[in-house]
Design a protein around this motif. Structure first.
Motif, short mmCIF file in Angstrom:
data_model
loop_
_atom_site.label_atom_id
_atom_site.label_comp_id
_atom_site.label_asym_id
_atom_site.label_seq_id
_atom_site.Cartn_x
_atom_site.Cartn_y
_atom_site.Cartn_z
N PHE A 280 40.46 52.16 52.07
CA PHE A 280 41.20 51.68 50.91
C PHE A 280 41.30 50.15 50.90
O PHE A 280 41.34 49.54 49.83
CB PHE A 280 42.60 52.30 50.90
N GLU A 281 41.34 49.52 52.06
CA GLU A 281 41.34 48.06 52.08
C GLU A 281 40.02 47.51 51.54
O GLU A 281 40.01 46.49 50.82
CB GLU A 281 41.57 47.57 53.51
N ARG A 282 38.91 48.17 51.87
CA ARG A 282 37.62 47.73 51.33
C ARG A 282 37.56 47.96 49.82
O ARG A 282 37.04 47.10 49.08
CB ARG A 282 36.49 48.50 52.01
N ARG A 283 38.09 49.10 49.35
CA ARG A 283 38.13 49.34 47.91
C ARG A 283 38.97 48.30 47.20
O ARG A 283 38.63 47.83 46.11
CB ARG A 283 38.68 50.74 47.63
N LEU A 284 40.08 47.93 47.83
CA LEU A 284 40.94 46.91 47.23
C LEU A 284 40.22 45.57 47.16
O LEU A 284 40.28 44.87 46.12
CB LEU A 284 42.23 46.79 48.05
N ALA A 285 39.55 45.18 48.26
CA ALA A 285 38.83 43.91 48.26
C ALA A 285 37.70 43.92 47.24
O ALA A 285 37.47 42.92 46.53
CB ALA A 285 38.30 43.62 49.66
N LEU A 286 36.97 45.04 47.15
CA LEU A 286 35.88 45.14 46.18
C LEU A 286 36.40 45.05 44.75
O LEU A 286 35.80 44.37 43.89
CB LEU A 286 35.14 46.47 46.39
N THR A 287 37.52 45.71 44.49
CA THR A 287 38.10 45.66 43.14
C THR A 287 38.54 44.24 42.79
O THR A 287 38.35 43.78 41.66
CB THR A 287 39.31 46.61 43.05
N VAL A 288 39.14 43.55 43.77
CA VAL A 288 39.55 42.16 43.52
C VAL A 288 38.35 41.28 43.23
O VAL A 288 38.37 40.45 42.30
CB VAL A 288 40.35 41.63 44.73
N ASP A 289 37.26 41.44 43.99
CA ASP A 289 36.06 40.64 43.76
C ASP A 289 35.48 40.89 42.37
O ASP A 289 35.08 39.94 41.66
CB ASP A 289 35.01 40.95 44.82
N MET A 290 35.41 42.16 41.98
CA MET A 290 34.89 42.49 40.66
C MET A 290 35.79 41.94 39.55
O MET A 290 35.31 41.44 38.53
CB MET A 290 34.74 44.00 40.50
N LEU A 291 37.10 42.01 39.78
CA LEU A 291 38.03 41.50 38.78
C LEU A 291 37.89 39.99 38.63
O LEU A 291 37.89 39.46 37.50
CB LEU A 291 39.45 41.86 39.19
N VAL A 292 37.75 39.28 39.75
CA VAL A 292 37.57 37.83 39.69
C VAL A 292 36.26 37.47 39.00
O VAL A 292 36.21 36.53 38.19
CB VAL A 292 37.61 37.24 41.12
N ALA A 293 35.20 38.23 39.28
CA ALA A 293 33.91 37.96 38.64
C ALA A 293 33.99 38.18 37.13
O ALA A 293 33.45 37.38 36.34
CB ALA A 293 32.83 38.86 39.26
N LYS A 294 34.65 39.26 36.70
CA LYS A 294 34.79 39.52 35.26
C LYS A 294 35.58 38.41 34.58
O LYS A 294 35.22 37.94 33.49
CB LYS A 294 35.49 40.86 35.04
N LYS A 295 36.67 37.98 35.20
CA LYS A 295 37.49 36.93 34.59
C LYS A 295 36.74 35.60 34.56
O LYS A 295 36.90 34.81 33.62
CB LYS A 295 38.80 36.78 35.36
N ARG A 296 35.89 35.36 35.58
CA ARG A 296 35.08 34.14 35.58
C ARG A 296 34.09 34.17 34.42
O ARG A 296 33.86 33.14 33.76
CB ARG A 296 34.37 33.99 36.92
N ARG A 297 33.49 35.34 34.18
CA ARG A 297 32.55 35.46 33.06
C ARG A 297 33.26 35.26 31.73
O ARG A 297 32.71 34.65 30.81
CB ARG A 297 31.88 36.83 33.11
N ILE A 298 34.49 35.78 31.61
CA ILE A 298 35.24 35.57 30.37
C ILE A 298 35.54 34.09 30.17
O ILE A 298 35.41 33.54 29.06
CB ILE A 298 36.55 36.38 30.40
N ALA A 299 35.97 33.41 31.25
CA ALA A 299 36.27 31.98 31.14
C ALA A 299 35.03 31.18 30.78
O ALA A 299 35.08 30.26 29.95
CB ALA A 299 36.87 31.49 32.46
N MET A 300 33.87 31.52 31.41
CA MET A 300 32.64 30.82 31.10
C MET A 300 32.21 31.06 29.66
O MET A 300 31.79 30.14 28.95
CB MET A 300 31.55 31.26 32.07
N ALA A 301 32.34 32.33 29.20
CA ALA A 301 31.96 32.64 27.82
C ALA A 301 32.87 31.92 26.84
O ALA A 301 32.42 31.41 25.80
CB ALA A 301 32.02 34.14 27.59
N ALA A 302 34.17 31.86 27.16
CA ALA A 302 35.09 31.15 26.27
C ALA A 302 34.78 29.66 26.25
O ALA A 302 34.88 29.00 25.20
CB ALA A 302 36.53 31.40 26.72
N TYR A 303 34.38 29.08 27.39
CA TYR A 303 34.03 27.66 27.44
C TYR A 303 32.81 27.37 26.58
O TYR A 303 32.77 26.40 25.82
CB TYR A 303 33.80 27.26 28.89
N ILE A 304 31.78 28.23 26.72
CA ILE A 304 30.56 28.05 25.91
C ILE A 304 30.87 28.21 24.43
O ILE A 304 30.37 27.45 23.58
CB ILE A 304 29.48 29.04 26.37
#
Length: 454
Positions: A190-214
């Motif tokens: 479950f700790e690995r699932r939590l870390a993986l979910t956090v990484d995916m969430l950060v990546a999605k939010k980064r893509r949203i921020a980059m798309a909004a910047y463009i």
């Protein structure tokens, strides 16, 4: 002189109880908050002292401390002061504190509204007697009997709810049978699932921020007709669909919350496993088995009492000694053992009642209090405490031999004691069964959706 000496004994003990309530207020309830109103501390400590004095007088009845006339006087005085606290002082202070917190009310309007709210409280307290077989107005209005009869309905209800919850929850939290086996691999997974979910969430939010910047950068250079087209589809030139990304982020946040709660539950269960292997854990496991038997027995007896409209006539000590003498043939001094066993039984009930209520009040206070509402919540807890202990005296009367409950019966007057015992049985049964259902449902595994991880 004897009466004066008895008054000194009671007064000194009340000062000690007051100091205990004062220390509990400072060291437990308000150790994380600043004390702004010394009057709140005084009211809480005084209510605690008067409440514990009721238990002290019960013990004095059994061991014969003080003169009989002195005990009767202090019973009436203590009950009168306690009723005055829970029907006048604390309700008025609560109403005043709540209304005064509304800034646009003037001081005169606050006093008027406080008085109105207090009369509404008294009217509601009086109306409690209509659906229940309490004393009518023919017995007087401003009497101890009327006050105790109505306050005890609320107090017995609170006591039965806490007793039903504790009778089921204590075995559940202390017995190793109810500890779900958890391995270290489960927690690591479950700790690995939590870390993986956090990484995916950060990546999605980064893509949203980059798309909004463009998108914002294009917004300053493209003509207006192009802005209308891109805003209609909400897709940037890089090919990112912002709405779709936001939906994925929402799903990942829900999954993150679910995984975190499950991981926290597994770690708590692992901690309980380690605790159950200690000497203290093994002791509580044995006590939990006794409480589980008591819980089943109490629920069964409540059902019998409700169905057959039955109320015990003899206290358990007298009944047990009669069985030992008449049925088992033991040659024992009935009066001696009746007094001493009753003293130990009542003493245990007093200690566990006070300790249990204070622990419950502390947990409840920490869960809902804040720096702004702490004083009001303490007053409400003081109100509950006064009602609880007043009702405890009424119900504890049944656990005392007949010769020791004479003065209590005289002080409380023509109360319908059987009603309060039946009412306790009904509320206890509902509380215990409700707690059982809730704990059963909480143990059922909730399937988690892993689709967002793929």
């Amino acid at each position: 002189m004897a009466f004066l000496g008895d008054c000194v004994i009671v007064f000194v003990s009340q000062m000690l109880f007051f100091a205990g309530g004062w220390l509990f207020f400072n060291k437990e309830l308000f150790k994380h908050y600043e004390i702004r109103h010394i009057s709140v501390q005084l009211i809480f400590s005084a209510t605690f002292a008067l409440s514990v004095t009721m238990f002290e007088l019960i013990i004095f009845e059994i061991i014969g401390v003080l003169e009989s006339s002195s005990r009767y006087f202090h019973w009436r005085l203590g009950l009168t002061l306690l009723l005055f606290m829970v029907t006048a002082v604390i309700p008025i202070y609560i109403c005043h504190s709540v209304i005064h917190s509304i800034s646009f009310f003037s001081d005169k309007l606050v006093r008027i509204l406080t008085t109105i709210c207090w009369f509404v409280f008294l009217y509601g307290l009086w109306r409690i007697g209509e659906p229940f077989p309490l004393l009518s107005a023919s017995h007087g209005i401003f009497t101890i009997e009327q006050g105790v009869s109505r306050i005890s309905v609320i107090g017995v209800t609170v006591m039965a709810i806490l007793s039903g919850f504790g009778a089921v929850n204590y075995p559940y939290t202390s017995m190793t049978y109810f500890i779900k086996p958890v391995s270290r691999n489960d927690i690591i997974c479950f700790e690995r699932r939590l870390a993986l979910t956090v990484d995916m969430l950060v990546a999605k939010k980064r893509r949203i921020a980059m798309a909004a910047y463009i998108h914002n950068k294009q917004h300053t250079t493209k003509p207006r007709i192009w802005e209308m087209i891109t805003s209609a589809v909400h897709r940037t030139s890089s090919g990112e669909d912002i709405n779709q990304l936001k939906q994925e982020v929402y799903g990942l946040e829900e999954l993150l919350r679910s995984v975190f709660l499950e991981l926290n539950s597994l770690k708590n269960m692992e901690e309980r496993q380690r605790w159950s292997q200690t000497l203290k854990g093994k002791y509580f496991n044995v006590i939990g088995h006794f409480f589980s038997v008591y819980c089943v027995y109490k629920i069964f007896m409540c059902c019998i009492n409700i169905i057959f409209d039955r109320v015990g006539r003899k206290d358990p000590v007298t009944r047990g000694l009669e069985i030992a003498i008449h049925w088992c043939g033991f040659d024992i001094d009935f009066a001696f053992w009746n007094q001493h066993i009753s003293f130990m039984l009542v003493g245990c009930i007093v200690v566990t009642s006070i300790r249990g209520l204070l622990l419950t009040l502390t947990k409840f206070f920490y869960r809902i209090s804040s720096s702004k509402s702490s004083n009001i919540i303490v007053l409400i807890l003081g109100q509950i405490m006064g009602m609880y202990f007043c009702s405890s005296v009424l119900l504890m009367r049944m656990n005392m031999p007949a010769e020791y409950r004479v003065i209590i019966t005289e002080v409380l007057g023509n109360l319908h004691f059987n009603f309060y015992h039946r009412w306790f049985d009904v509320i206890f049964l509902v509380s215990a069964l409700t707690t059982t259902v809730v704990l059963y449902l909480s143990r059922k595994p909730v399937p988690s959706d892993d689709s967002d991880l793929h």
